[in-house]
Design a protein around this motif. Structure first.
Motif, mmCIF file in Angstrom:
data_model
loop_
_atom_site.group_PDB
_atom_site.id
_atom_site.type_symbol
_atom_site.label_atom_id
_atom_site.label_comp_id
_atom_site.label_asym_id
_atom_site.label_seq_id
_atom_site.Cartn_x
_atom_site.Cartn_y
_atom_site.Cartn_z
ATOM 1 N N ASP A 86 0.852 -1.197 0.000
ATOM 2 C CA ASP A 86 0.000 0.000 0.000
ATOM 3 C C ASP A 86 0.880 1.237 0.000
ATOM 4 N N ARG A 87 1.268 1.673 -1.187
ATOM 5 C CA ARG A 87 2.155 2.840 -1.314
ATOM 6 C C ARG A 87 1.500 4.121 -0.812
ATOM 7 N N ASP A 88 0.181 4.128 -0.706
ATOM 8 C CA ASP A 88 -0.542 5.288 -0.180
ATOM 9 C C ASP A 88 -1.066 5.023 1.226
ATOM 10 N N GLY A 89 -0.347 4.201 1.984
ATOM 11 C CA GLY A 89 -0.773 3.848 3.328
ATOM 12 C C GLY A 89 -0.914 5.033 4.256
ATOM 13 N N ASP A 90 -0.208 6.129 3.954
ATOM 14 C CA ASP A 90 -0.355 7.327 4.778
ATOM 15 C C ASP A 90 -1.772 7.894 4.685
ATOM 16 N N PHE A 91 -2.475 7.599 3.618
ATOM 17 C CA PHE A 91 -3.851 8.079 3.436
ATOM 18 C C PHE A 91 -4.897 7.026 3.806
ATOM 19 N N HIS A 92 -4.448 5.838 4.139
ATOM 20 C CA HIS A 92 -5.365 4.748 4.505
ATOM 21 C C HIS A 92 -5.131 4.413 5.975
ATOM 22 N N PHE A 93 -6.159 4.526 6.761
ATOM 23 C CA PHE A 93 -5.973 4.226 8.176
ATOM 24 C C PHE A 93 -7.168 3.468 8.720
ATOM 25 N N SER A 94 -6.920 2.809 9.843
ATOM 26 C CA SER A 94 -7.950 2.004 10.497
ATOM 27 C C SER A 94 -8.533 2.787 11.670
ATOM 28 N N ALA A 95 -9.494 2.192 12.316
ATOM 29 C CA ALA A 95 -10.107 2.806 13.494
ATOM 30 C C ALA A 95 -9.082 2.962 14.614
ATOM 31 N N ALA A 96 -8.045 2.132 14.628
ATOM 32 C CA ALA A 96 -7.023 2.200 15.678
ATOM 33 C C ALA A 96 -6.069 3.378 15.492
ATOM 34 N N ASP A 97 -5.964 3.903 14.289
ATOM 35 C CA ASP A 97 -5.094 5.043 14.029
ATOM 36 C C ASP A 97 -5.774 6.319 14.524
ATOM 37 N N THR A 98 -5.002 7.177 15.171
ATOM 38 C CA THR A 98 -5.591 8.387 15.749
ATOM 39 C C THR A 98 -4.922 9.651 15.224
ATOM 40 N N TRP A 99 -5.666 10.742 15.320
ATOM 41 C CA TRP A 99 -5.132 12.050 14.982
ATOM 42 C C TRP A 99 -3.951 12.388 15.895
ATOM 43 N N GLN A 100 -4.070 12.107 17.170
ATOM 44 C CA GLN A 100 -3.001 12.445 18.109
ATOM 45 C C GLN A 100 -1.700 11.761 17.713
ATOM 46 N N GLU A 101 -1.771 10.490 17.347
ATOM 47 C CA GLU A 101 -0.567 9.774 16.920
ATOM 48 C C GLU A 101 -0.015 10.385 15.643
ATOM 49 N N ALA A 102 -0.881 10.691 14.687
ATOM 50 C CA ALA A 102 -0.438 11.278 13.420
ATOM 51 C C ALA A 102 0.240 12.626 13.670
ATOM 52 N N HIS A 103 -0.390 13.463 14.476
ATOM 53 C CA HIS A 103 0.157 14.783 14.771
ATOM 54 C C HIS A 103 1.490 14.669 15.507
ATOM 55 N N ASP A 104 1.545 13.817 16.526
ATOM 56 C CA ASP A 104 2.776 13.653 17.303
ATOM 57 C C ASP A 104 3.915 13.115 16.439
ATOM 58 N N THR A 105 3.611 12.176 15.564
ATOM 59 C CA THR A 105 4.628 11.617 14.666
ATOM 60 C C THR A 105 5.135 12.690 13.721
ATOM 61 N N TRP A 106 4.237 13.468 13.154
ATOM 62 C CA TRP A 106 4.609 14.554 12.242
ATOM 63 C C TRP A 106 5.516 15.557 12.958
ATOM 64 N N GLN A 107 5.135 15.962 14.159
ATOM 65 C CA GLN A 107 5.951 16.920 14.907
ATOM 66 C C GLN A 107 7.321 16.340 15.251
ATOM 67 N N ALA A 108 7.376 15.069 15.594
ATOM 68 C CA ALA A 108 8.655 14.422 15.894
ATOM 69 C C ALA A 108 9.555 14.408 14.656
ATOM 70 N N GLU A 109 8.977 14.151 13.490
ATOM 71 C CA GLU A 109 9.767 14.154 12.252
ATOM 72 C C GLU A 109 10.278 15.555 11.937
ATOM 73 N N ILE A 110 9.481 16.575 12.195
ATOM 74 C CA ILE A 110 9.924 17.956 11.986
ATOM 75 C C ILE A 110 11.097 18.269 12.910
ATOM 76 N N GLU A 111 10.997 17.883 14.157
ATOM 77 C CA GLU A 111 12.091 18.143 15.104
ATOM 78 C C GLU A 111 13.356 17.402 14.708
ATOM 79 N N ARG A 112 13.223 16.160 14.255
ATOM 80 C CA ARG A 112 14.399 15.414 13.786
ATOM 81 C C ARG A 112 15.016 16.091 12.562
#
Length: 169
Positions: A86-112
């Motif tokens: 799934d090359r577009d897995g970033d756009f496909h998510f399940s009920a277990a995936d959350t906004w908080q996790e997405a936001h926190d991961t994005w911010q962590a990548e920006i800081e790195r």
């Protein structure tokens, strides 16, 4: 979540200008997502596109990781959401995936990314290569990232307006 945006000074040096515009566009994407519910952030509101605000944030986390780790430093940290299946897995998510996790991961990548670029000059070339085998100087990577965010912020404008009617630059 920060929603304040600051344009770089008009008389800034090149490095400050590039980093300033990149941060401005990062902040713009955060601003487009601010104040929405989990359901709204997951809403694909411009049919037939699967784009969602949460998907754009997950995508930009992947893009930050790719350019500032894999290409710039030749660090293979693996993908966050996509896969060979799934090359577009970033756009496909399940009920277990959350906004908080997405936001926190994005911010962590920006800081790195900020840490990875701190000691480099704009003319320094990447240690890694793109999928096509090219190397890039940091100036090119910054410029590309500004373009990437600007394009996706245009998508975010349309998504946000369809979700709740909010508009703005």
């Amino acid at each position: 979540m920060t929603t304040e945006r600051r344009e770089p000074a008009v008389n800034a040096d090149e490095r400050t200008m590039l980093e300033g515009w990149l941060d401005y566009h990062r902040q713009t994407l955060g601003w487009k997502c601010a104040g929405l519910t989990e359901a709204q952030l997951r809403t694909a509101s411009v049919e037939p596109s699967e784009l969602t605000l949460m998907g754009l944030v997950r995508h930009m986390a992947e893009v930050e990781r790719y350019w500032f780790h894999e290409v710039l430093l030749d660090e293979d940290l693996g993908v966050l959401y996509s896969s060979e299946q799934d090359r577009d897995g970033d756009f496909h998510f399940s009920a277990a995936d959350t906004w908080q996790e997405a936001h926190d991961t994005w911010q962590a990548e920006i800081e790195r990314a900020r840490r990875n670029t701190a000691g480099l000059d704009l003319d320094d070339f990447s240690k890694g290569t793109s999928r096509s085998g090219e190397t890039f100087n940091l100036r090119w990577i910054y410029t590309h990232m500004i373009e990437e965010y600007a394009r996706h912020n245009g998508h975010a404008d349309l998504l946000r307006e369809r979700v709740d009617g909010s508009t703005g630059d």
